[in-house]
Motif scaffolding. Structure first.
Motif, PDB file in Angstrom:
ATOM      1  N   SER A  66       0.829  -1.210   0.000  1.00  0.00           N
ATOM      2  CA  SER A  66       0.000   0.000   0.000  1.00  0.00           C
ATOM      3  C   SER A  66       0.866   1.264   0.000  1.00  0.00           C
ATOM      4  O   SER A  66       0.594   2.205  -0.758  1.00  0.00           O
ATOM      5  CB  SER A  66      -0.956   0.006   1.194  1.00  0.00           C
ATOM      6  OG  SER A  66      -0.237  -0.027   2.419  1.00  0.00           O
ATOM      7  N   LYS A  72      -4.197  -1.262  -3.271  1.00  0.00           N
ATOM      8  CA  LYS A  72      -5.223  -1.433  -2.239  1.00  0.00           C
ATOM      9  C   LYS A  72      -5.235  -2.908  -1.842  1.00  0.00           C
ATOM     10  O   LYS A  72      -5.565  -3.780  -2.645  1.00  0.00           O
ATOM     11  CB  LYS A  72      -6.591  -1.007  -2.771  1.00  0.00           C
ATOM     12  CG  LYS A  72      -7.665  -0.871  -1.698  1.00  0.00           C
ATOM     13  CD  LYS A  72      -9.013  -0.511  -2.306  1.00  0.00           C
ATOM     14  CE  LYS A  72      -8.955   0.811  -3.044  1.00  0.00           C
ATOM     15  NZ  LYS A  72     -10.299   1.173  -3.578  1.00  0.00           N
ATOM     16  N   VAL A 147     -14.077  -1.554   3.909  1.00  0.00           N
ATOM     17  CA  VAL A 147     -13.105  -1.086   2.921  1.00  0.00           C
ATOM     18  C   VAL A 147     -13.811  -0.742   1.624  1.00  0.00           C
ATOM     19  O   VAL A 147     -14.875  -1.289   1.302  1.00  0.00           O
ATOM     20  CB  VAL A 147     -12.022  -2.162   2.639  1.00  0.00           C
ATOM     21  CG1 VAL A 147     -11.248  -2.487   3.900  1.00  0.00           C
ATOM     22  CG2 VAL A 147     -12.641  -3.427   2.052  1.00  0.00           C
ATOM     23  N   THR A 149     -14.133  -0.896  -2.310  1.00  0.00           N
ATOM     24  CA  THR A 149     -13.829  -1.945  -3.279  1.00  0.00           C
ATOM     25  C   THR A 149     -14.039  -1.422  -4.702  1.00  0.00           C
ATOM     26  O   THR A 149     -14.724  -0.413  -4.891  1.00  0.00           O
ATOM     27  CB  THR A 149     -14.738  -3.158  -3.028  1.00  0.00           C
ATOM     28  OG1 THR A 149     -16.110  -2.749  -3.077  1.00  0.00           O
ATOM     29  CG2 THR A 149     -14.457  -3.781  -1.671  1.00  0.00           C
ATOM     30  N   VAL A 151     -10.620  -4.120  -4.576  1.00  0.00           N
ATOM     31  CA  VAL A 151      -9.253  -4.023  -4.080  1.00  0.00           C
ATOM     32  C   VAL A 151      -8.311  -4.669  -5.092  1.00  0.00           C
ATOM     33  O   VAL A 151      -8.750  -5.400  -5.991  1.00  0.00           O
ATOM     34  CB  VAL A 151      -9.106  -4.689  -2.697  1.00  0.00           C
ATOM     35  CG1 VAL A 151     -10.048  -4.041  -1.693  1.00  0.00           C
ATOM     36  CG2 VAL A 151      -9.356  -6.188  -2.771  1.00  0.00           C
ATOM     37  N   ASP A 152      -7.025  -4.421  -4.929  1.00  0.00           N
ATOM     38  CA  ASP A 152      -6.040  -4.955  -5.869  1.00  0.00           C
ATOM     39  C   ASP A 152      -5.548  -6.352  -5.476  1.00  0.00           C
ATOM     40  O   ASP A 152      -5.401  -7.230  -6.327  1.00  0.00           O
ATOM     41  CB  ASP A 152      -4.834  -4.007  -5.957  1.00  0.00           C
ATOM     42  CG  ASP A 152      -5.221  -2.641  -6.487  1.00  0.00           C
ATOM     43  OD1 ASP A 152      -5.887  -2.584  -7.545  1.00  0.00           O
ATOM     44  OD2 ASP A 152      -4.881  -1.638  -5.839  1.00  0.00           O
TER      45      ASP A 152
END
Length: 295
Positions: A66, A72, A147, A149, A151-152
């Motif tokens: 990060s 992410k 979180v 979204t 995400v990676d």
């Protein structure tokens, strides 16, 4: 690279800088490279027996990827998908008394895990399940972190994560006193094996890369698990009802022995990275798939 803030936050010694530089930054760089161009989250499975350092490794990967790769990243743990006490007690009545104890396959909410995986790839937000070991129940949903979204990268860690079901013949002989005296007919271990085959293997298929922190043997688990419990006791108080004594831990880890030993014997062959640990949890070498061993 300065990781002082990470060391301070996790109360790690300065020596961890060298460990990270030698072993974990190359892993993080490799994961970042594989993520490039992905149209959905890149899933990484991380296996390691209790106390092997999975959580710290995941925390470092989240920090590095990060902060230094602008990715992410979400870290998940099998432990956060445990069923609540009520559900496990129901299994204990219906299937076998040993299922009242959290830990083995069959005591996790695999449907919630799958739902979480799917949400992490959609546009919006996702709640990340959290389990409170001190009270042996999940935290209230309202307290789960949220979180943005998609995400990676998704890190998924667990003591038996990636371990495949055993052959039927392997289940007939008890591996310890717990199995011999409390599962003499093999009902519990066969149920656990079926859960692996039916509900965990499909989740494993989501993983695109595998990492293992490999203990020298199951013998280290008691020492490492006891250290974990002592740290938890220092944080919440030794008189807390969820804290186990050393004697209770000795019995508790017998629930994990069969699959831990099976994983130590079989899992390295499927992993992209295998970090070999000594009795003090120091990395002695790393094996990379299709690459030379680094010492």
């Amino acid at each position: 690279m300065d990781i002082s803030l990470f060391l301070e936050e996790h109360q790690l010694p300065e020596s961890y800088k060298d460990i990270a530089q030698k072993w974990f930054i190359p892993l993080a760089e490799d994961l970042a490279e594989h993520q490039i161009g992905a149209k959905s989250p890149y899933f990484v499975g991380i296996n390691g027996c209790q106390g092997s350092g999975k959580s710290t490794l995941c925390d470092f990967l989240v920090y590095y990827l990060s902060q230094h790769k602008n990715l992410k990243v979400v870290s998940l743990s099998m432990d956060d998908f445990y069923l609540d006490q009520s559900s496990r007690n129901a299994l204990a009545v219906k299937v076998h008394p040993l299922l009242a104890t959290r830990g083995v396959p069959g005591t996790h909410d695999t449907r919630l895990a799958l739902k979480t995986y799917e949400q992490l790839g959609l546009y919006g937000t996702a709640s990340i399940p959290r389990f409170n070991k001190a009270i042996d129940n999940p935290f209230p949903v309202t307290e789960w972190p949220v979180v943005n979204t998609p995400v990676d990268i998704v890190l998924m860690e667990g003591w038996c994560w990636g371990v495949m079901p055993q052959a039927e013949a392997a289940l007939s002989v008890p591996v310890n006193t717990l199995e011999k005296e409390e599962d003499s007919l093999g009902i519990w271990r066969r149920f656990v094996n079926r859960q692996l085959a039916n509900h965990y293997v499909p989740l494993y298929a989501r993983m695109q890369s595998w990492v293992m922190l490999k203990a020298p043997s199951f013998d280290q688990v008691y020492q490492w698990r006891t250290e974990q419990e002592h740290k938890l006791a220092a944080r919440v108080g030794s008189d807390h009802p969820g804290i186990m004594s050393d004697q209770q831990i000795a019995r508790f880890i017998q629930h994990y022995q069969r699959l831990t030993e099976h994983g130590l014997a079989t899992l390295p062959a499927k992993c992209d990275y295998v970090f070999h640990l000594d009795a003090q949890r120091q990395i002695q070498q790393v094996e990379q798939k299709r690459e030379k061993v680094v010492e």
